[in-house]
Design a protein around this motif. Structure first.
Motif, PDB file in Angstrom:
ATOM      1  N   GLY A  46       1.862 -12.977  -0.085  1.00 31.74           N
ATOM      2  CA  GLY A  46       2.995 -11.864  -0.322  1.00 31.74           C
ATOM      3  C   GLY A  46       2.562 -10.550  -0.531  1.00 31.74           C
ATOM      4  O   GLY A  46       1.743 -10.076   0.184  1.00 31.74           O
ATOM      5  N   SER A  47       3.039  -9.661  -1.280  1.00 36.84           N
ATOM      6  CA  SER A  47       3.161  -8.384  -1.359  1.00 36.84           C
ATOM      7  C   SER A  47       1.776  -7.687  -1.707  1.00 36.84           C
ATOM      8  O   SER A  47       0.925  -8.105  -2.399  1.00 36.84           O
ATOM      9  N   SER A 103       5.696  -8.833   1.473  1.00 39.90           N
ATOM     10  CA  SER A 103       6.532  -9.906   0.820  1.00 39.90           C
ATOM     11  C   SER A 103       6.960 -11.022   1.490  1.00 39.90           C
ATOM     12  O   SER A 103       6.935 -12.182   1.149  1.00 39.90           O
ATOM     13  N   SER A 120       6.240 -10.774  -4.438  1.00 37.41           N
ATOM     14  CA  SER A 120       7.339 -10.091  -3.757  1.00 37.41           C
ATOM     15  C   SER A 120       7.458  -8.610  -4.409  1.00 37.41           C
ATOM     16  O   SER A 120       7.666  -8.801  -5.721  1.00 37.41           O
ATOM     17  N   GLY A 201       7.166  -5.306   1.403  1.00 38.17           N
ATOM     18  CA  GLY A 201       8.269  -5.149   0.398  1.00 38.17           C
ATOM     19  C   GLY A 201       8.359  -3.753   0.096  1.00 38.17           C
ATOM     20  O   GLY A 201       9.648  -3.149  -0.374  1.00 38.17           O
TER      21      GLY A 201
END
Length: 455
Positions: A46-47, A103, A120, A201
């Protein structure tokens, strides 16, 4: 005359040669080359905001708490990927894989099973929530874990004399409508735009809080980056540059103060980000599937929420959720009762906020109740030392706005009373002291808040 070699002699010579070859190989190549490959016990995707610094630091801290030793970090297969390795008590090597490509990739990885945790820097989107509905409620208190507060910093070259912008000006700049620094009252000629990539994100947050709310889109000529730190370095080297990054990646650049609507211009300071009053503050999340059985995933979430995890949040440049008392300077434009509070009490570094469309506390607020209770117990402030102040967005009837703001404060009172708190006062100030523009729902939600003050 030497005798001919027998089969037994040949066997002895063969074994001797094998031992010599083995000795040479062990000398020439470290034994670790032939050691068993590490076992991957957890995968996080993710992020980049989380994955660049905070994620690896939290994983290392969790591994230490789990009793692992010789913990080290190595590069992964691609840029913005790392492996965190450690040895358990039996000498087995285990690793956590962390990939930080934005994200949205985290939620995709939860869906296809290539990760147990999604990192995220924004809340889960409606489409992602529906896409993952088969796994349970990803917005439940268990699944949605706020691990830190961050501020989206608007950065420029350190020599740029400009000090503040409004969100409306920011939108016009990044849409390419304002093209020179002189149009903003600064100097430097043409503005050069730097932005995060579409998977980020950070970009989603900027898009939602700045561009979309003003009905604009990012200019096609903006330079795009997957990494916060690389974007920051580029802006720091460009006297005409402006960009946006997470708080931990300001580095050598200089951050601007930002105003939204009727709010005062605010710098991305730790206090204003902790209370989420700074217009571009945001939450950082770990998402875990309801019913997830991976013990390492559950251990990391628990560690991140605890005192050691939150200390790491602060050490890596983000804002921890530990409750502190803040002295607020009384100002003449404050309502009289609020000015009296500022003169005689201190504000806690937490705001209680609510789920969209109702008076129920959101997931962060539910955890913050316990944090506030712990603080009040430790400082002996359970008895008539606490004042709750509710705020809201404008209504046609100002009395209705004041009533709704007080009802929000009463909802917090109910939770604190269960923990043994006897409050000094509960009040509502309606639509006074907005921290965001009321022209969009996102701003109105931010203005619907409850502050905690202590004597």
């Amino acid at each position: 005359m030497p005798r001919a070699m027998t089969a037994s002699d040949k066997d002895l010579w063969g074994r001797a040669l094998s031992m010599l070859l083995l000795g040479f190989v062990c000398y020439a190549f470290p034994w670790s080359v032939f050691a068993a490959q590490p076992t991957t016990v957890l995968r996080i995707q993710g992020s980049n905001t989380i994955g660049a610094k905070l994620g690896p630091a939290l994983v290392k801290g969790m591994m230490e708490e789990e009793g692992l030793r010789s913990i080290q970090q190595t590069p992964g297969d691609r840029e913005n990927e790392v492996h965190i390795l450690g040895h358990d008590a039996q000498g087995n090597q285990v690793q956590v894989e962390l990939a930080a490509h934005g994200s949205s990739t985290g939620f995709a990885a939860l869906k296809d099973g290539s990760a147990e945790l999604a990192a995220s820097s924004r809340p889960i989107k409606d489409a992602e929530f529906q896409d993952l509905a088969n796994f349970g409620d990803l917005r439940s208190q268990y699944a949605e874990q706020v691990i830190a507060i961050d501020g989206l910093a608007i950065i420029q070259h350190p020599a740029n004399p400009l000090r503040a912008l409004t969100t409306a000006q920011l939108a016009a700049v990044f849409a390419g409508e304002v093209k020179t620094w002189e149009e903003l009252g600064g100097q430097g000629g043409a503005i050069h735009l730097y932005a995060r990539d579409d998977q980020s994100g950070t970009y989603d947050t900027f898009k939602e809080l700045v561009l979309t709310r003003q009905g604009k889109s990012l200019a096609a000529g903006a330079q795009r980056f997957e990494s916060n730190d690389k974007l920051s370095a580029a802006v720091s080297a460009d006297p005409q540059g402006i960009g946006f990054v997470g708080l931990a990646s300001i580095n050598q650049a200089r951050a601007l103060a930002i105003a939204d609507g009727d709010s005062q211009a605010m710098a991305p300071s730790a206090d204003l980000i902790a209370t989420e009053d700074y217009p571009l503050s945001r939450r950082l999340f770990l998402y875990i599937k309801p019913g997830e059985q991976n013990r390492w995933a559950k251990a990391l979430v628990q560690f991140a929420q605890g005192p050691r995890g939150q200390a790491i949040v602060g050490q890596t440049g983000f804002v921890a959720q530990q409750v502190q008392a803040i002295k607020v300077q009384a100002q003449q434009d404050m309502p009289p009762s609020y000015r009296e509070l500022a003169a005689g009490a201190q504000r806690l570094s937490v705001n209680f906020r609510f789920q969209e469309g109702n008076a129920n506390l959101d997931n962060k607020a539910l955890r913050d109740v316990q944090r506030v209770l712990d603080y009040l117990k430790q400082t002996s402030k359970l008895e008539r030392k606490v004042v709750l102040v509710g705020f809201g967005d404008p209504k046609e009837d100002p009395q209705r706005a004041a009533l709704l703001s007080k009802l929000r404060a009463m909802a917090v009172r109910r939770e604190l009373t269960r923990g043994g708190v006897v409050l000094r006062e509960v009040t509502g100030l309606g639509d006074e002291l907005p921290v965001a523009a009321n022209t969009a729902e996102e701003g109105r939600i931010r203005n619907r808040r409850v502050e905690v003050w202590v004597y």
